[in-house]
Design an enzyme around this catalytic site. Structure first.
Site, PDB file in Angstrom:
ATOM      1  N   LYS A  67      -6.719-110.962  10.971  1.00 29.37           N
ATOM      2  CA  LYS A  67      -6.028-111.848  12.046  1.00 29.37           C
ATOM      3  C   LYS A  67      -7.170-112.688  12.825  1.00 29.37           C
ATOM      4  CE  LYS A  67      -2.420-111.658  15.645  1.00 29.37           C
ATOM      5  NZ  LYS A  67      -1.309-110.997  16.324  1.00 29.37           N
ATOM      6  N   SER A 142       3.522-112.360  16.117  1.00 27.14           N
ATOM      7  CA  SER A 142       2.501-113.375  16.330  1.00 27.14           C
ATOM      8  C   SER A 142       1.682-113.188  15.047  1.00 27.14           C
ATOM      9  CB  SER A 142       1.820-113.195  17.464  1.00 27.14           C
ATOM     10  OG  SER A 142       0.978-111.886  17.411  1.00 27.14           O
ATOM     11  N   SER A 166       4.566-107.496  16.939  1.00 27.10           N
ATOM     12  CA  SER A 166       3.982-108.589  16.279  1.00 27.10           C
ATOM     13  C   SER A 166       3.489-108.170  14.877  1.00 27.10           C
ATOM     14  CB  SER A 166       2.693-109.051  17.123  1.00 27.10           C
ATOM     15  OG  SER A 166       3.347-109.956  18.072  1.00 27.10           O
TER      16      SER A 166
END
Length: 473
Positions: A67, A142, A166
């Site tokens: 990420k 997210s 998330s």
């Protein structure tokens, strides 16, 4: 290449160790697919030259996608925000170092909601990520880029962060496995912070065995993170095929009203499977769970308003022209660098912490958080695990909830209570509704990762979910 992509990460690692597959071949197969990504799952992809082979290492050279908010030395680490565009840290996050040391080279950096604030990966300064099951729909957020990459087969596995769901929610919407470990089990050093008392890194994988393998390389105490802890036992690869003796509680507050009919139908079918596998399944209560979302959206923005104060144009990242005035430079930088959702949460958090409102909002939300933790502690006296749908809905269409923040926030309703309590939870795919994946969430007490993984493995085998459609899209 197709044959390599069809292997799970654990299968690929085993083949590499046996000499049946070269790590360079795995790297090339996934690097080629990542470079050709059409879902906007990546914001940076590594070069074509494969890293040195690591055949005997724990992860055997199987590459990992990371990420965007994990600091990675010399690599863009932007947290999905213009304010950090092209920022290249001089160091790497502990978890990135650990994965590299275990033999998982960096494949690429994945797209995300800006500073991890969102449930759809539409709040990104570099464009929305698309769901591989239906590119007109969101992948969740997210950590949507990490989830979409694994589901689409452009990464064998990936890591994301879970603040209020998330990891688990995008895993559910993309039809893969996502796990949030106990708070502190994975070092937060080098993770670009959103809400420090909630943020936790975890794996995205195609199956539960891969999740255990990747998580095992991530966990552990870190002297650079005072909140990190050593797990009481190593993460073991799961092998359970039944749920004999396991007591599963189903909270009334998180398994009824507000859950889409198709999602609820798959959830109840999975509970029936659990019973067939020998588990005792009973309804139970988490009395304060209905207040979790409200508490979360006070506590998380409050912490964000403090954490994001460091982005002022002085030390790193974007610097906008303030007309020669220091305050003007601060204002212009933050106005140009932050997106609408980040600004909204900073304003909410600053208000909640302001004089005259601190006790009424932030202080009360902390009390609710304590009550939620107490509810779970009471639940563990009667149950081993708690089960809920992961997300109240399947993946929704792009743009459907952008103009209604409250509707967007409701996507986290089933995931937030576990985050506030700091307990581990996993989401596994448990079928389709309207042709789109649904997720089944299992949570347990702190440090019960191995128990959760064993139960999830048994259910996974019984469910037999096929995620190949997304990889072939």
């Amino acid at each position: 290449m197709t044959d390599i992509v069809e292997l799970t990460a654990a299968q690929a690692a085993d083949a590499i160790r046996r000499g049946e597959l070269e790590p360079e071949a795995v790297w090339s197969a996934y690097r080629e697919r990542a470079a050709a990504d059409e879902l906007n799952a990546y914001c940076w992809v590594a070069g074509a030259v494969p890293p040195a082979a690591a055949r005997e290492s724990p992860l055997a050279g199987v590459p990992v996608a990371v990420k965007d908010l994990f600091a990675t030395k010399g690599v863009p680490s932007q947290a999905g925000s213009r304010i950090l565009e092209n920022y290249r840290p001089p160091y790497s996050a502990t978890v990135v170092e650990r994965l590299a040391g275990a033999g998982a080279p960096l494949l690429g950096k994945t797209n995300q909601d800006e500073f991890a604030m969102g449930s759809s990966t539409e709040h990104c300064s570099f464009g929305a990520t698309l769901n591989p099951w239906d590119p007109k729909r969101v992948p969740g957020g997210s950590s949507g880029g990490s989830a979409a990459a694994v589901a689409a087969g452009t990464a064998p596995w990936s890591i994301g962060t879970d603040t209020g769901g998330s990891i688990r929610q995008p895993a559910a919407l993309c039809g893969i496995v996502g796990m949030k470990p106990t708070y502190g089990a994975v070092s937060r050093y080098g993770m670009i912070a959103f809400a420090s008392s909630l943020d936790q890194a975890g794996p995205f994988t195609r199956d539960v065995t891969d999740a255990a393998l990747l998580l095992g390389a991530m966990v552990g105490e870190d002297p650079r993170d005072s909140t990190s802890i050593r797990l009481p036992e190593p993460i073991a690869l799961p092998s359970a095929t039944d749920l004999q003796g396991i007591r599963i509680g189903v909270p009334e507050e998180l398994s009824g009203e507000g859950i889409e009919p198709g999602v609820l139908e798959r959830f109840n079918e999975t509970l029936d499977l659990a019973r067939e596998l020998g588990a005792t399944v009973e309804t139970m209560r988490l009395p304060h769970a209905p207040h979790a979302l409200a508490a979360y959206y006070i506590l998380a923005p409050a912490e964000a308003s403090s954490n994001l104060a460091r982005y002022d144009g002085v030390r790193y990242g974007l610097r906008a022209d303030g007309g020669g005035d220091l305050l003007g430079m601060y204002t212009a930088t933050r106005e140009a660098g932050f997106g609408a959702e980040v600004k909204r949460r900073i304003m909410l958090g600053t208000y909640a912490l302001s004089s005259g409102y601190y006790d009424a909002y932030y202080g009360r939300a902390q009390k609710v958080r304590t009550r939620i933790s107490e509810d779970f502690k009471a639940a563990w006296e009667s149950f081993d695990l708690v089960a809920t749908p992961t997300s109240p809905s399947v993946a929704f269409e792009l743009g459907a909830k952008l103009e209604d923040p409250l509707a967007m926030y409701l996507n986290d309703v089933c995931a937030v209570p576990m985050s506030l309590a700091g307990i581990p939870a996993i989401s596994i795919p448990n079928g389709l509704s309207e042709g789109l994946p649904t997720g089944f969430q299992l949570a347990g007490p702190a440090f019960s990762e191995n128990r959760i993984l064993e139960a999830a493995h048994a259910l996974e085998q019984a469910i037999g979910f096929d995620g190949s459609k997304a990889r072939q899209a």
